[in-house]
Design an enzyme around this catalytic site. Structure first.
Site, PDB file in Angstrom:
ATOM      1  N   CYS A 113       0.811  -1.228   0.000  1.00  0.00           N
ATOM      2  CA  CYS A 113       0.000   0.000   0.000  1.00  0.00           C
ATOM      3  C   CYS A 113       0.845   1.278   0.000  1.00  0.00           C
ATOM      4  O   CYS A 113       0.318   2.359  -0.242  1.00  0.00           O
ATOM      5  CB  CYS A 113      -0.963   0.006   1.178  1.00  0.00           C
ATOM      6  N   HIS A 246      -3.165   7.398   2.046  1.00  0.00           N
ATOM      7  CA  HIS A 246      -3.601   6.055   1.652  1.00  0.00           C
ATOM      8  C   HIS A 246      -4.972   5.802   2.273  1.00  0.00           C
ATOM      9  O   HIS A 246      -5.223   6.183   3.415  1.00  0.00           O
ATOM     10  CB  HIS A 246      -2.586   5.025   2.147  1.00  0.00           C
ATOM     11  N   ASN A 276     -10.063  -0.039   0.057  1.00  0.00           N
ATOM     12  CA  ASN A 276      -8.599   0.043   0.039  1.00  0.00           C
ATOM     13  C   ASN A 276      -8.085  -0.574  -1.267  1.00  0.00           C
ATOM     14  O   ASN A 276      -8.163  -1.785  -1.457  1.00  0.00           O
ATOM     15  CB  ASN A 276      -8.067  -0.723   1.257  1.00  0.00           C
TER      16      ASN A 276
END
Ligand code: UT7
Length: 319
Positions: A113, A246, A276
């Protein structure tokens, strides 16, 4: 040394969306639990015949068009992905072919990520040193393929998508300061341990996560690196127009913003409809806020991400 600046942004989300209610038909969960604990309402899932490179292609085409840079003048392609099309060649090489380009350096970056931050900073280094003039930097993921769709602890959290920027050499400062960090001692709290050998997958091919441990680590690491990045640039939080974090959990985003002293009105949040998307989430959020007019040229942005590894990083830039 040359400056590097974001010249254009782009993104792409697969057409198919899956709501929380649809997931609740499959696993023991509820829209209420998912919204309360994460802020997520829906996610986009790639079609069976859509590969990570296909999502990357759509985002890249849109970023190149927005940048006004001729494809022939792009001399570096970096794709941040955890879900490459195949073991090799890299998704960056596959993307290069799909873009009809030849000869440019092309490679993948794997920092889960935090991948887009790692890729952006790598491209920045290439431009600063004169090794590249215009870099296509993409974060693209099909995280749905790493999901155990019977594991309610993970399958409700992730989605698919891609975001991209063209980063070019500039007389004006763009990226002001950046930090990349990692700590491999935390690999057990978030991983997909499966490996290919002897014609088989050894170990689990699914994403595993100790959610509460990741949550705790993420809040601390993100707040800390944002503050240190600002300090290293000699800037104050009041000078940050937008935090582009993020997108993993709304509570993590809110907590980071609180630590940084930024009101949520100055934070770009795309999580509710996208979930996500790992390495794609930051460039997706960036492109969304650029295209809807929130982010304007000349504003100061803080981009930051964290992912398995553990890896984390922050980029402070003038857009
Ligand atoms: O991209 C970077 C990586 N990812 C992250 O940053 C994610 C970080 N972690 C998180 O976002 C949160 O920890 C989660 C959203 C994953 C979990 O939220 P939590 O508040 O930490 O919940 P928990 O894991 O402590 O679980 C609480 C309860 C448990 O039940 P019991 O043991 O209390 O009976 C879980 O089994 O919630 C249960 N649970 C669920 N219930 C309904 C876990 N997942 C679900 C679900 N629906 N989907």
């Amino acid at each position: 040394m040359a400056h590097s600046r974001i010249l254009g942004t782009g993104s792409y989300l697969p057409a198919n969306t899956v709501s929380n209610a649809m997931l609740a038909e499959r696993v023991d969960t509820s829209d209420e639990w998912i919204v309360t604990r994460t802020g997520i309402r829906a996610r986009h899932i790639a079609a069976d015949n859509e590969l990570t490179s296909d999502l990357a292609l759509r985002a890249a085409e849109s970023a190149i068009e927005a940048s006004g840079v001729d494809r022939a003048d792009i001399d570096l392609i970096i794709v941040a992905t955890t879900t490459p099309d195949m073991m090799f060649p890299s998704t960056a090489c596959i993307l290069q072919e799909k873009l009809g380009m030849r000869g440019t350096a092309a490679f993948d970056v794997q920092a889960v990520c935090a991948g887009f931050i790692y890729a952006l900073v790598t491209a920045h280094g290439y431009i600063q040193s004169g090794m590249a003039k215009n870099a296509l930097v993409v974060g693209a993921e099909t995280m749905s393929r790493l999901m155990d769709w019977n594991d309610r602890g993970t399958c409700v959290l992730f989605g698919d998508g891609a975001g991209a920027v063209v980063l070019g050499a500039s007389d004006e400062p763009g990226i002001l300061h950046a930090k990349l960090e990692a700590d491999g001692h935390y690999q057990s709290i978030l991983n997909t341990p499966g490996r290919v050998a002897d014609g088989m997958i050894h170990g689990s091919p699914y994403l595993h996560m100790d959610g509460p441990a990741v949550f705790k680590f993420a809040v601390k690491a993100l707040s800390d690196i944002a503050a240190r990045t600002l300090a290293a640039a000699g800037m104050d939080k009041a000078q940050v127009d937008w935090l582009v974090p993020h997108q993993a959990n709304l509570r993590i985003i809110e907590s980071t913003a609180r630590h940084l002293g930024l009101p949520m009105e100055r934070v770009v949040v795309t999580l509710p409809e996208q979930a996500n998307t790992s390495a794609a989430s930051i460039p997706l959020a960036l492109d969304t806020a650029v295209r809807d007019g929130r982010i304007q040229r000349g504003q100061t942005l803080m981009l930051e991400g964290i992912g398995g590894g553990f890896t984390w990083g922050a980029v402070l830039l003038t857009f």
